[in-house]
Design an enzyme around this catalytic site. Structure first.
Site, PDB file in Angstrom:
ATOM      1  N   HIS A  72      40.200 -45.431  11.324  1.00 56.61           N
ATOM      2  CA  HIS A  72      40.703 -44.291  10.553  1.00 56.61           C
ATOM      3  C   HIS A  72      39.768 -43.960   9.391  1.00 56.61           C
ATOM      4  CE1 HIS A  72      44.050 -45.118  13.161  1.00 56.61           C
ATOM      5  NE2 HIS A  72      44.137 -46.345  12.664  1.00 56.61           N
ATOM      6  N   GLU A 109      46.532 -48.532   6.261  1.00 58.83           N
ATOM      7  CA  GLU A 109      45.678 -49.205   7.245  1.00 58.83           C
ATOM      8  C   GLU A 109      44.209 -48.875   7.035  1.00 58.83           C
ATOM      9  OE1 GLU A 109      44.942 -49.387  12.103  1.00 58.83           O
ATOM     10  OE2 GLU A 109      46.471 -48.051  11.265  1.00 58.83           O
ATOM     11  N   HIS A 164      41.636 -52.852  12.873  1.00 59.40           N
ATOM     12  CA  HIS A 164      42.885 -52.114  12.701  1.00 59.40           C
ATOM     13  C   HIS A 164      43.998 -53.059  12.255  1.00 59.40           C
ATOM     14  CE1 HIS A 164      41.754 -48.262  14.720  1.00 59.40           C
ATOM     15  NE2 HIS A 164      40.846 -49.041  15.274  1.00 59.40           N
ATOM     16  N   GLU A 244      43.974 -55.709  16.298  1.00 60.92           N
ATOM     17  CA  GLU A 244      45.123 -55.384  15.455  1.00 60.92           C
ATOM     18  C   GLU A 244      45.436 -56.665  14.693  1.00 60.92           C
ATOM     19  OE1 GLU A 244      46.308 -52.483  15.098  1.00 60.92           O
ATOM     20  OE2 GLU A 244      46.023 -51.325  16.943  1.00 60.92           O
TER      21      GLU A 244
END
Length: 279
Positions: A72, A109, A164, A244
């Site tokens: 992101h 995040e 992430h 993750e």
């Protein structure tokens, strides 16, 4: 699926400042893949007289190129038109990027990913690797998922990792590693095989270094999730995985991911996983 901090002048200059370009006319601010900057290995003086190596006696990574892809970006939420633009992901089209998730307390995040990526970059550079980040700060937009893959391909990375944290239900916790699946019409069998080796190395080092459990909701019980819907993996021609690092919506995971000392452990663990794969 980091918060910028004050660093030494040498580190800031090594990272560089990337030019931002529009995703397409008028959308503004999607970071072009050409703007990424390679961070060269430190000089002998830095290694011997500067900050200590992250792992005493660890074999060097000199000659290896590693691409770190912090998920992101901090400006994504302010630019919906740019990040919602559809791009080719190898087996269809998806949005250029997304905003990511956050903890219930508001820690995003994108900031977590940037902070861990910057810490990881420093450790890998200390060990002699040439390191490339897919974005230059946590203020821009994108780059799009196809360009994130393109950066690793262009740099002929020996390994690439996308960082992430998840946004699942509050009762779901733990980490998992995402690896690419075979894509019909795309000759990615070799990359899939090597990415699986990378996934195992990252998973094992992450579990050992952080003490976090395997995900109780993704990864089939072994924390390895194979997917064919992520452009950053589908389009990669080099070994690449996503991780993750925990579930930001779970209070226990969120407390750890929000803690700077724990993020340092995450970076050290990821560095060890990459080194184990490349050794």
């Amino acid at each position: 699926m980091g918060i910028r901090r004050c660093r030494s002048a040498a580190v800031v200059l090594a990272l560089g400042v990337a030019a931002l370009t529009a995703c397409d006319g008028g959308d503004g601010g999607v970071e072009d893949s050409r703007s990424s900057r390679a961070v060269p290995p430190p000089t002998a003086a830095t290694q011997d007289g500067g900050s200590p190596r992250a792992t005493e006696g660890a074999p060097g990574l000199r000659g290896k190129t590693i691409v770190i892809d912090p998920g992101h970006n901090g400006g994504n939420a302010r630019n919906p038109r740019a990040i919602n633009r559809q791009v080719d992901v190898g087996n269809g089209k998806k949005a250029c990027d997304t905003t990511g998730t956050s903890t219930n307390a508001g820690y995003p995040e994108h900031a977590f990913a940037w902070d861990v990526a910057f810490r990881l970059r420093e450790i890998l550079a200390e060990r002699g690797a040439r390191v490339v980040l897919t974005r230059s700060d946590d203020k821009g937009v994108g780059p799009c998922v196809d360009r994130r893959a393109e950066i690793g391909n262009r740099e002929k990375a020996d390994a690439a990792i996308s960082i992430h944290a998840d946004g699942a239900g509050p009762g779901q916790h733990g980490f998992h590693v995402i690896e690419p699946a075979l894509i019909r019409g795309v000759n990615n069998a070799t990359v899939v095989e090597e990415s699986h080796r990378l996934a195992l190395a990252v998973r094992d080092a992450f579990a050992k270094g952080t003490g976090l459990p395997y995900s109780n909701y993704r990864g089939g019980g072994d924390a390895i999730d194979r997917r064919d819907d992520l452009g950053g993996l589908n389009l990669s021609k080099v070994p690449k995985v996503f991780i993750e690092c925990g579930n930001m919506r779970n209070s226990g995971d969120a407390g750890k991911l929000s803690n700077a000392a724990f993020r340092k452990r995450i970076a050290q663990s990821l560095a060890q996983g990459l080194q184990n794969y490349l050794s």
